[in-house]
Every structure is written in structure tokens, then in C-alpha cells.
Design a protein around this motif. Sequence first.
Motif, PDB file in Angstrom:
ATOM      1  N   PHE A 299       0.685 -30.715  14.358  1.00  0.00           N
ATOM      2  CA  PHE A 299       0.412 -29.634  13.401  1.00  0.00           C
ATOM      3  C   PHE A 299      -1.008 -29.086  13.537  1.00  0.00           C
ATOM      4  O   PHE A 299      -1.328 -28.059  12.933  1.00  0.00           O
ATOM      5  CB  PHE A 299       0.640 -30.110  11.957  1.00  0.00           C
TER       6      PHE A 299
ATOM      7  N   ALA B 231       4.227 -42.612  17.993  1.00  0.00           N
ATOM      8  CA  ALA B 231       5.115 -41.441  17.904  1.00  0.00           C
ATOM      9  C   ALA B 231       5.067 -40.836  16.499  1.00  0.00           C
ATOM     10  O   ALA B 231       5.058 -39.611  16.334  1.00  0.00           O
ATOM     11  CB  ALA B 231       6.547 -41.837  18.258  1.00  0.00           C
ATOM     12  N   ASN B 232       5.009 -41.715  15.497  1.00  0.00           N
ATOM     13  CA  ASN B 232       4.939 -41.271  14.104  1.00  0.00           C
ATOM     14  C   ASN B 232       3.715 -40.375  13.876  1.00  0.00           C
ATOM     15  O   ASN B 232       3.829 -39.276  13.328  1.00  0.00           O
ATOM     16  CB  ASN B 232       4.897 -42.538  13.226  1.00  0.00           C
ATOM     17  N   HIS B 233       2.562 -40.833  14.332  1.00  0.00           N
ATOM     18  CA  HIS B 233       1.344 -40.042  14.128  1.00  0.00           C
ATOM     19  C   HIS B 233       1.258 -38.850  15.091  1.00  0.00           C
ATOM     20  O   HIS B 233       0.677 -37.824  14.752  1.00  0.00           O
ATOM     21  CB  HIS B 233       0.106 -40.934  14.237  1.00  0.00           C
TER      22      HIS B 233
ATOM     23  N   ARG C 122      -3.980 -34.038   3.505  1.00  0.00           N
ATOM     24  CA  ARG C 122      -3.598 -35.238   4.295  1.00  0.00           C
ATOM     25  C   ARG C 122      -4.752 -35.661   5.218  1.00  0.00           C
ATOM     26  O   ARG C 122      -5.814 -35.056   5.211  1.00  0.00           O
ATOM     27  CB  ARG C 122      -2.335 -34.926   5.121  1.00  0.00           C
TER      28      ARG C 122
ATOM     29  N   LEU D 181       9.778 -38.581  11.331  1.00  0.00           N
ATOM     30  CA  LEU D 181       9.567 -39.293  10.071  1.00  0.00           C
ATOM     31  C   LEU D 181       8.112 -39.162   9.629  1.00  0.00           C
ATOM     32  O   LEU D 181       7.820 -38.950   8.442  1.00  0.00           O
ATOM     33  CB  LEU D 181       9.962 -40.773  10.221  1.00  0.00           C
ATOM     34  N   GLY D 182       7.191 -39.255  10.599  1.00  0.00           N
ATOM     35  CA  GLY D 182       5.776 -39.076  10.282  1.00  0.00           C
ATOM     36  C   GLY D 182       5.517 -37.710   9.656  1.00  0.00           C
ATOM     37  O   GLY D 182       4.698 -37.577   8.741  1.00  0.00           O
ATOM     38  N   GLN D 183       6.220 -36.701  10.137  1.00  0.00           N
ATOM     39  CA  GLN D 183       6.052 -35.347   9.591  1.00  0.00           C
ATOM     40  C   GLN D 183       6.680 -35.226   8.207  1.00  0.00           C
ATOM     41  O   GLN D 183       6.129 -34.604   7.299  1.00  0.00           O
ATOM     42  CB  GLN D 183       6.706 -34.337  10.546  1.00  0.00           C
TER      43      GLN D 183
ATOM     44  N   ILE E 253       7.260 -28.627   5.951  1.00  0.00           N
ATOM     45  CA  ILE E 253       6.506 -29.878   6.095  1.00  0.00           C
ATOM     46  C   ILE E 253       5.007 -29.614   6.005  1.00  0.00           C
ATOM     47  O   ILE E 253       4.252 -30.389   5.427  1.00  0.00           O
ATOM     48  CB  ILE E 253       6.796 -30.480   7.500  1.00  0.00           C
ATOM     49  N   ALA E 254       4.579 -28.543   6.637  1.00  0.00           N
ATOM     50  CA  ALA E 254       3.189 -28.084   6.613  1.00  0.00           C
ATOM     51  C   ALA E 254       3.274 -26.566   6.709  1.00  0.00           C
ATOM     52  O   ALA E 254       4.305 -26.034   7.130  1.00  0.00           O
ATOM     53  CB  ALA E 254       2.405 -28.697   7.772  1.00  0.00           C
TER      54      ALA E 254
ATOM     55  N   THR F  75       7.029 -37.341   5.907  1.00  0.00           N
ATOM     56  CA  THR F  75       6.306 -37.999   4.805  1.00  0.00           C
ATOM     57  C   THR F  75       5.416 -37.003   4.055  1.00  0.00           C
ATOM     58  O   THR F  75       5.077 -37.239   2.903  1.00  0.00           O
ATOM     59  CB  THR F  75       5.427 -39.170   5.291  1.00  0.00           C
ATOM     60  N   PHE F  76       5.067 -35.897   4.705  1.00  0.00           N
ATOM     61  CA  PHE F  76       4.229 -34.887   4.042  1.00  0.00           C
ATOM     62  C   PHE F  76       4.967 -34.159   2.920  1.00  0.00           C
ATOM     63  O   PHE F  76       4.350 -33.421   2.154  1.00  0.00           O
ATOM     64  CB  PHE F  76       3.706 -33.862   5.055  1.00  0.00           C
ATOM     65  N   LEU F  77       6.287 -34.339   2.838  1.00  0.00           N
ATOM     66  CA  LEU F  77       7.029 -33.732   1.732  1.00  0.00           C
ATOM     67  C   LEU F  77       6.853 -34.509   0.427  1.00  0.00           C
ATOM     68  O   LEU F  77       7.177 -34.012  -0.645  1.00  0.00           O
ATOM     69  CB  LEU F  77       8.528 -33.633   2.081  1.00  0.00           C
TER      70      LEU F  77
ATOM     71  N   GLY G 114       3.692 -36.954  15.955  1.00  0.00           N
ATOM     72  CA  GLY G 114       4.441 -35.885  15.294  1.00  0.00           C
ATOM     73  C   GLY G 114       3.577 -35.134  14.283  1.00  0.00           C
ATOM     74  O   GLY G 114       3.669 -33.913  14.150  1.00  0.00           O
ATOM     75  N   GLN G 115       2.725 -35.879  13.597  1.00  0.00           N
ATOM     76  CA  GLN G 115       1.841 -35.260  12.596  1.00  0.00           C
ATOM     77  C   GLN G 115       0.720 -34.474  13.269  1.00  0.00           C
ATOM     78  O   GLN G 115       0.369 -33.368  12.845  1.00  0.00           O
ATOM     79  CB  GLN G 115       1.229 -36.345  11.708  1.00  0.00           C
TER      80      GLN G 115
ATOM     81  N   ALA H 215      -2.280 -31.602   7.418  1.00  0.00           N
ATOM     82  CA  ALA H 215      -1.577 -30.767   6.439  1.00  0.00           C
ATOM     83  C   ALA H 215      -2.452 -30.811   5.182  1.00  0.00           C
ATOM     84  O   ALA H 215      -3.295 -31.717   5.051  1.00  0.00           O
ATOM     85  CB  ALA H 215      -0.174 -31.321   6.177  1.00  0.00           C
ATOM     86  N   PRO H 216      -2.283 -29.874   4.275  1.00  0.00           N
ATOM     87  CA  PRO H 216      -3.192 -29.809   3.118  1.00  0.00           C
ATOM     88  C   PRO H 216      -3.280 -31.136   2.356  1.00  0.00           C
ATOM     89  O   PRO H 216      -2.269 -31.664   1.908  1.00  0.00           O
ATOM     90  CB  PRO H 216      -2.581 -28.692   2.260  1.00  0.00           C
TER      91      PRO H 216
ATOM     92  N   ASN I  71       8.736 -39.900  15.264  1.00  0.00           N
ATOM     93  CA  ASN I  71       7.928 -38.684  15.373  1.00  0.00           C
ATOM     94  C   ASN I  71       8.184 -37.755  14.185  1.00  0.00           C
ATOM     95  O   ASN I  71       7.248 -37.295  13.519  1.00  0.00           O
ATOM     96  CB  ASN I  71       8.293 -38.008  16.701  1.00  0.00           C
TER      97      ASN I  71
END
Lengths: 164, 164
Positions: free
Chosen positions: A158, A150-152, A43, B153-155, B39-40, B157-159, A154-155, A40-41, B151
Motif C-alpha cells: 500500500f 507475506a502478511n506484512h 497504522r 489477511l495482513g491487509q 482496506i486502505a 486486518t486494517f478493516l 501485503g500491507q 494505512a491511516p 498476504n
Amino acid sequence: MKTQQELFVKMALDAWHIHIQRTDNLFNSLSDEQLSKEIAPGRNRGIYLLGHLTAIHDRMLPLLGLGEPLYPEWYELFVTSPDKASVAIPTMGDLRQSWKKVNTTLAEHFSTLAPADWFQKHNAVSEEDFAKEPHRNKLNLIINRTNHLANHLGQLTFLKPLNR
Amino acid sequence: MKTQQELFVKMALDAWHIHIQRTDNLFNSLSDEQLSKEIAPGRNRGIYLLGHLTAIHDRMLPLLGLGEPLYPEWYELFVTSPDKASVAIPTMGDLRQSWKKVNTTLAEHFSTLAPADWFQKHNAVSEEDFAKEPHRNKLNLIINRTNHLANHLGQLTFLKPLNR
């Protein structure tokens, strides 16, 4: 008929393997160019997270008493240091290969462990603390690292092109 | 001294509660304006993920045999439907309150379950399948839903604003 201990181990390891598979599928579906982009921008870039997950999983080898890390110097590059801190990181090809190598090595070790082994302490907890907190065992490390993955993951999704 | 069954329940529930706490802290730290953003670029908005997580957790009540969902109509709004599909979603205030309400309700039920209860089947698996696959129990649902939460929560955090 599985013992209850075997059942616990299966539940935690199934979740681990499913997330490794999903992440592997995602990395395989992304081009080097896509993986070089920021999630994401402003990140982390995909390439950094590929290195980060590899370094964290590599560190699981000593933590679980399964051997020395394969890429010990990557911890500094991809965990201690943030993205874009270092000019010299491994190539995308090396990172892609090492991601697979580390996870394959872990899976091979996992398949040799007996159910009871998973309830022994891992190497980030002292004997004294483990006596008081027996949940801080090897299987708990798997549960925690699956959540980290799982946390990463999800990211990282994108990086896939938007369906418009 | 905990039995092994108690230990495993603690391991899975600790991971659940830690992720609920982290997500709750994140939601609390974000303004309504921040949570209204994507989020993105082109991805889900924070408000949709707040509703999505609430609807998925609400559905855990019937799946775990703990009662009726509190907001049954939200499943259609936040799980079946993608973001920006519906003009009429609940207000941010209602969503924030319901997120807490659902998780508190779950936590209250969880505290009354005996360790052995967690190894009973959940309601998304048939008796026949459960006989063959006893790992598809209530605790396994917790492990899976914790990964689902991690999953997103990782996304989310970009907020948070970038530290530049």
C-alpha cells in the motif's frame, strides 16, 4: 534425483527466498519519504515494518542455532514496542542496510545446512515438547516466518502509489 | 511415530488451517458495513478480497484433482477483474457462505488424502515439467496458497477499528 527430504527443504526454502526477494524489491522501489509514511491511516509506518521484519529475522539466528542476533536491541524497539512508542529508532539508511545484512547472513547459514538439520528442533521448543511434537522443527520455523513476511508484505504494497 | 512424509504434510497443512481459521475469525468479527469498505484509501474493498480468496481457493479443487470448482464464474469476477470493475457481484451473504463452503469442501478432501498423494503433481504443471521439477507438487500448492492468504489477511486486518 532429490531425496524426499531434500525436496521438502527446497519447497519451504524456495517460498522463503521468493518472499525475501519480493520484499527486498519493494523496499528498493520505495523512497525514504514513502517508507516513512503510514501503511494505512493510523497504522504502522513503513519504517517500523522494515525494522520489525529485520528484528524478527535477526531473532531467527539464535532460534535456529546459527549464532547470536546481529541487532539484539532492535527486538525491544520493533517487536515488543508498537510503532511511534520510541523517539530514538535507527535511521532509514541503517535499517535498509541491516535488513539486507540479516537476510544475507541467514541465507549464508541456510546454504550450509544439510537436509536432515532442518528436521532438528529449534530453540523455542523444549526437548520434552519436541519429543511429542516433532513438527516443531527448524523447517517449520521457516514456513511460519515466510507466512509472517507475506502478511506484512501485503500491507507494505500500500506504500506504492496508486495507479489511477 | 510419524514418518517424515507425514510430518511434512502436517507442517504445511497446519499452517494452512491456522490461516483459514484466522481469516474466518476476522471475517466473522466484521460487519457487512465494515467489509464493504476499502482496506486502505483507493485499494480493494473487503468484499472484493472475500470474493477473491474464495475464488482462488475454489480453483484449488481442480488444481489438486479434487473435483470441479463450486463457483467457476467467480474467477473472472474476483481474480481476472479488479475491484469495482463489475456492477454485478454476489451479495455479501452469498460470499460469506461460499467462503465457508469452499474451505470446508477443501478440508474434507484434504482429510482423505494419504501423505504420498500430496507429493503427486498438481494440474497446473505438465508431466514433462514435473519430471524435472518434482517440488511442484500438491503440497507445494498448499504452501503457496497459504502465503497468498497470509498476504491478504495482513491487509484485511486494517478493516478492524483502530484502538486509540
